[in-house]
Write a protein that holds these residues in place. Sequence first.
Motif, PDB file in Angstrom:
ATOM      1  N   GLY A 155      -5.793   6.613  -2.997  1.00  0.00           N
ATOM      2  CA  GLY A 155      -5.237   7.053  -1.714  1.00  0.00           C
ATOM      3  C   GLY A 155      -6.106   6.616  -0.558  1.00  0.00           C
ATOM      4  N   LEU A 156      -7.422   6.736  -0.733  1.00  0.00           N
ATOM      5  CA  LEU A 156      -8.346   6.300   0.325  1.00  0.00           C
ATOM      6  C   LEU A 156      -8.228   4.802   0.558  1.00  0.00           C
TER       7      LEU A 156
ATOM      8  N   SER B 186      -2.539  -2.233  10.252  1.00  0.00           N
ATOM      9  CA  SER B 186      -1.891  -1.767  11.477  1.00  0.00           C
ATOM     10  C   SER B 186      -2.702  -2.171  12.690  1.00  0.00           C
TER      11      SER B 186
ATOM     12  N   PHE C  24       1.134   4.253  -2.653  1.00  0.00           N
ATOM     13  CA  PHE C  24       1.003   5.647  -2.243  1.00  0.00           C
ATOM     14  C   PHE C  24       2.011   6.548  -2.953  1.00  0.00           C
TER      15      PHE C  24
ATOM     16  N   ALA D 113      -5.672   2.912  -0.097  1.00  0.00           N
ATOM     17  CA  ALA D 113      -4.376   2.628   0.524  1.00  0.00           C
ATOM     18  C   ALA D 113      -4.422   2.958   2.009  1.00  0.00           C
ATOM     19  N   SER D 114      -5.018   4.105   2.354  1.00  0.00           N
ATOM     20  CA  SER D 114      -5.115   4.485   3.767  1.00  0.00           C
ATOM     21  C   SER D 114      -5.894   3.448   4.551  1.00  0.00           C
ATOM     22  N   PHE D 115      -7.015   3.012   3.968  1.00  0.00           N
ATOM     23  CA  PHE D 115      -7.836   2.005   4.643  1.00  0.00           C
ATOM     24  C   PHE D 115      -7.034   0.734   4.872  1.00  0.00           C
ATOM     25  N   THR D 116      -6.313   0.307   3.821  1.00  0.00           N
ATOM     26  CA  THR D 116      -5.510  -0.917   3.917  1.00  0.00           C
ATOM     27  C   THR D 116      -4.479  -0.802   5.032  1.00  0.00           C
ATOM     28  N   ILE D 117      -3.774   0.346   5.058  1.00  0.00           N
ATOM     29  CA  ILE D 117      -2.711   0.519   6.063  1.00  0.00           C
ATOM     30  C   ILE D 117      -3.322   0.551   7.460  1.00  0.00           C
ATOM     31  N   LEU D 118      -4.440   1.265   7.606  1.00  0.00           N
ATOM     32  CA  LEU D 118      -5.069   1.351   8.934  1.00  0.00           C
ATOM     33  C   LEU D 118      -5.531  -0.022   9.405  1.00  0.00           C
TER      34      LEU D 118
ATOM     35  N   ALA E 205       0.836  -1.201   0.000  1.00  0.00           N
ATOM     36  CA  ALA E 205       0.000   0.000   0.000  1.00  0.00           C
ATOM     37  C   ALA E 205       0.870   1.250   0.000  1.00  0.00           C
ATOM     38  N   LEU E 206       1.984   1.212   0.748  1.00  0.00           N
ATOM     39  CA  LEU E 206       2.889   2.364   0.768  1.00  0.00           C
ATOM     40  C   LEU E 206       3.520   2.577  -0.604  1.00  0.00           C
TER      41      LEU E 206
END
Lengths: 131, 98
Positions: free
Chosen positions: A64-65, A75, A55, A67-72, A51-52
């Motif tokens: 971007g959304l 994590s 990004f 990717a953010s969801f995936t990273i969150l 995902a990074l």
Amino acid sequence: MLNDVSGIVFILVALGIVVGTTATFWLQTKALRVPRPVGYLVLMVLGILLALMGFVKEPGLPGGLAASFTILAASFFLFASLRSSLPAKRTSAGVGQPAPDFTARDGDGQNFTLSSLKGRTVLLKFFRGYW
Amino acid sequence: MVAISADTVTEAARMGSKFELTLTLLSDESLVVTRLYNLDYKAYAPIRGPKRPMAIPTTFLIGGDGLVKWIDQSQDHSMRSDEEVVLAAVREALSADS
């Protein structure tokens, strides 16, 4: 334009890994099987890295959304997995020592005493409870 | 086979009938037995409801002489004792008895 597309591909793969891993973990936990956590954790780290990578290729707002969801999500999974480790406590009775006798009430409200099963092999299980 | 948790008697009965369990489900609401075996663990917050104390998931195999033969302890509350590992230990203990 090419950069955009490859970023989206990275993110979609990452999203697939994270969602798939979470679903598998959840299903296994539901079925009371023992999940093997190391593989799940590796997959989640892989998901974050992909995902990074997506990004940095500037995937636009939807990418971007995602990717953010995936990273969150990944994590949170990693955080919860690391938090769920239990303190290693020494049991009061080790192997070869007598199991402490006790009396407790069963589901019918009747008293049960461990020593009443003396002479028989007993599997005694401490578990979390109904929840 | 005996299973013990911090459930109340009512909760133990409800779980027993819900899953049609034939094993003895014991209630250790006051954690007396859990503390006796040094397995109490407080700082755990379940997904729903208030925090409640629990035992570290642990399986003991006790021989006919009352001695502990085998212990399996979980390092993670989302994990359970592996069915095959437990069954193998039980089989070994039973074959040693006879």
